[in-house]
Scaffold this motif. Sequence first.
Motif, PDB file in Angstrom:
ATOM      1  N   HIS A   1      -4.195  -5.120  -5.498  1.00 33.87           N
ATOM      2  CA  HIS A   1      -2.970  -4.330  -5.605  1.00 33.87           C
ATOM      3  C   HIS A   1      -1.839  -5.053  -6.320  1.00 33.87           C
ATOM      4  O   HIS A   1      -0.827  -4.427  -6.644  1.00 33.87           O
ATOM      5  CB  HIS A   1      -2.473  -3.936  -4.211  1.00 33.87           C
ATOM      6  CG  HIS A   1      -3.423  -3.070  -3.453  1.00 33.87           C
ATOM      7  ND1 HIS A   1      -3.955  -1.910  -3.958  1.00 33.87           N
ATOM      8  CD2 HIS A   1      -3.944  -3.206  -2.201  1.00 33.87           C
ATOM      9  CE1 HIS A   1      -4.756  -1.357  -3.058  1.00 33.87           C
ATOM     10  NE2 HIS A   1      -4.765  -2.123  -1.986  1.00 33.87           N
TER      11      HIS A   1
ATOM     12  N   ARG B   1      -8.034  -0.673  -0.409  1.00 36.55           N
ATOM     13  CA  ARG B   1      -7.836  -0.467  -1.836  1.00 36.55           C
ATOM     14  C   ARG B   1      -7.416   0.963  -2.106  1.00 36.55           C
ATOM     15  O   ARG B   1      -7.928   1.907  -1.519  1.00 36.55           O
ATOM     16  CB  ARG B   1      -9.150  -0.761  -2.583  1.00 36.55           C
ATOM     17  CG  ARG B   1      -9.007  -0.598  -4.087  1.00 36.55           C
ATOM     18  CD  ARG B   1     -10.363  -0.687  -4.747  1.00 36.55           C
ATOM     19  NE  ARG B   1     -10.918  -2.019  -4.612  1.00 36.55           N
ATOM     20  CZ  ARG B   1     -10.683  -3.009  -5.455  1.00 36.55           C
ATOM     21  NH1 ARG B   1      -9.874  -2.824  -6.482  1.00 36.55           N
ATOM     22  NH2 ARG B   1     -11.221  -4.192  -5.271  1.00 36.55           N
ATOM     23  N   ALA B   2      -6.445   1.113  -2.983  1.00 32.09           N
ATOM     24  CA  ALA B   2      -6.022   2.455  -3.358  1.00 32.09           C
ATOM     25  C   ALA B   2      -7.073   3.109  -4.225  1.00 32.09           C
ATOM     26  O   ALA B   2      -7.757   2.454  -4.989  1.00 32.09           O
ATOM     27  CB  ALA B   2      -4.688   2.396  -4.108  1.00 32.09           C
TER      28      ALA B   2
ATOM     29  N   GLU C   1       0.574   4.095  -2.860  1.00 32.54           N
ATOM     30  CA  GLU C   1       0.296   5.498  -2.559  1.00 32.54           C
ATOM     31  C   GLU C   1       1.402   6.412  -3.085  1.00 32.54           C
ATOM     32  O   GLU C   1       1.131   7.518  -3.554  1.00 32.54           O
ATOM     33  CB  GLU C   1       0.125   5.669  -1.053  1.00 32.54           C
ATOM     34  CG  GLU C   1      -1.140   5.009  -0.521  1.00 32.54           C
ATOM     35  CD  GLU C   1      -1.261   5.121   0.984  1.00 32.54           C
ATOM     36  OE1 GLU C   1      -0.251   5.492   1.638  1.00 32.54           O
ATOM     37  OE2 GLU C   1      -2.344   4.843   1.518  1.00 32.54           O
TER      38      GLU C   1
ATOM     39  N   THR D   1      -4.910  -4.284   4.446  1.00 34.80           N
ATOM     40  CA  THR D   1      -4.759  -3.072   3.660  1.00 34.80           C
ATOM     41  C   THR D   1      -6.063  -2.681   2.999  1.00 34.80           C
ATOM     42  O   THR D   1      -6.970  -3.474   2.832  1.00 34.80           O
ATOM     43  CB  THR D   1      -3.707  -3.282   2.570  1.00 34.80           C
ATOM     44  OG1 THR D   1      -4.167  -4.312   1.698  1.00 34.80           O
ATOM     45  CG2 THR D   1      -2.374  -3.655   3.162  1.00 34.80           C
TER      46      THR D   1
ATOM     47  N   GLU E   1       0.826  -1.209   0.000  1.00 30.45           N
ATOM     48  CA  GLU E   1       0.000   0.000   0.000  1.00 30.45           C
ATOM     49  C   GLU E   1       0.862   1.261   0.000  1.00 30.45           C
ATOM     50  O   GLU E   1       0.514   2.264  -0.654  1.00 30.45           O
ATOM     51  CB  GLU E   1      -0.914  -0.009   1.223  1.00 30.45           C
ATOM     52  CG  GLU E   1      -1.846   1.194   1.265  1.00 30.45           C
ATOM     53  CD  GLU E   1      -2.807   1.126   2.436  1.00 30.45           C
ATOM     54  OE1 GLU E   1      -3.270   2.191   2.862  1.00 30.45           O
ATOM     55  OE2 GLU E   1      -3.073   0.011   2.917  1.00 30.45           O
TER      56      GLU E   1
END
Length: 331
Positions: A188, A326-327, A157, A324, A153
Motif C-alpha cells: 500500500h 490488500r486493496a 478504500e 491490514t 487502508e
Amino acid sequence: MALAARAATTPQQAGTPTGAAKGPRAFLAAVGEVAGALLTPTGLAGAAVEASWMGLHLGLYPLGLLGARASDRRQGYRLGHLPPSQRGLAIQNVEAAETPILLVHGMVDNRSIFTVLRRGLVRRGFGRIETINYSIFTGDVRAAAADLGAEVERIVEETGYERIHVIGHSMGGLIARYYVTRLGGDAHVHTLVTLGTPHQGSYLAYTWNNGLTRQLRPGSALMKELAAPVAECQTRFLVYSSDLDQVVVPQHNAALHHPDLNVHNVVLHGVGHMSLPITSSVVHGISTALAHLDTSGATVTPGVSSLGTRRAAPVRKPRTAGTTRRATQPR
C-alpha cells in the motif's frame, strides 16, 4: 538559511556501521559530534531556527489536538484557478499529483509539527494530504504500526489508489517502517519518507524507562526485528538525518542501512530534530521525489531517488488480526 546537504544512495548494510563504538563511549562520542556540528556558523544558525520553531510549535500544539485527523483535498478537476506551481504538477503527472500523502508525527507530538511541510506540499501541487494523530500514550511501536495500517487502508478504500506515500517524523517514521516491512504495508505504500527517525535506536531512550523507550534503544528486540531480512519489499525509502539532531543519538543512527531495502539517505548539516519538517531543502527534496513516478512504480527523472520496475508481489501468508488487507480496487 543555506544548508549543506550530502545526498547519496548509501551502501546497503544492516545494523550498526562497522567499527562503531557502543555504550558510554558511544554516547560521549555522539555528544562530541553534535557539539562539533553546533560550533559552526551553519550549526549556530540552525540552533537558532530550532529554538524559534520549537517556541512557535508550542503555540500551535493545542490546535493540532483538535480532531483525530485532517485533510487537504483539491476539489474537482478544474485547474484554471490554480497558481502555476500547483497547476504544473497536475498537468505533467496527474497521477503523482493526486496520489495521497499521509503524514505521521513523532512521540508526544501531534500533526501540528507538519504545518509548514503540509502547506509546502499543497503549494507544489499535491492534491490530497492527510494528517493523523495517534495517542501520546502509545506504548508499543508494533501496535501503533497496526493502527497506521488501518489508516492507510481507509485512504486506499476512499481514493481507489492502491499505493500512497507516507511521511514520518521521528518515531512516526519508525512506526511506518514497521508497517511497511513487517505487516505487508509495502503493498500500500509507494514511498516512505522519514525525518530524524531513530532507525538504529537512540541512546536518549535510556533517559526514561518504559516499554516504548526500551523499544527505541539500540540493539533492542524491535531494532533486531527491523534489521531482519525483508523479502521483496516494494516500497522506496527517502531518509533524512542531520548532524545537529539532538534526539537521535548518535546522529548517524537516523540513517537507514538494510540490504533488502531501496534507500536514498540524505544527510543535512546544521538542522535540529524539530526543524527537519520545516527546512526548505527537505520540503523541496520530498516534493521532487514524490512528483516523479509512473504506473510501474518507477521514477522517471534522472537524479530522483531511483526505484526499479515494480516486482510482482510475493505470495503472503494470512495476516493476524489487527493488520491490514490488500486493496482490491483498481487505481
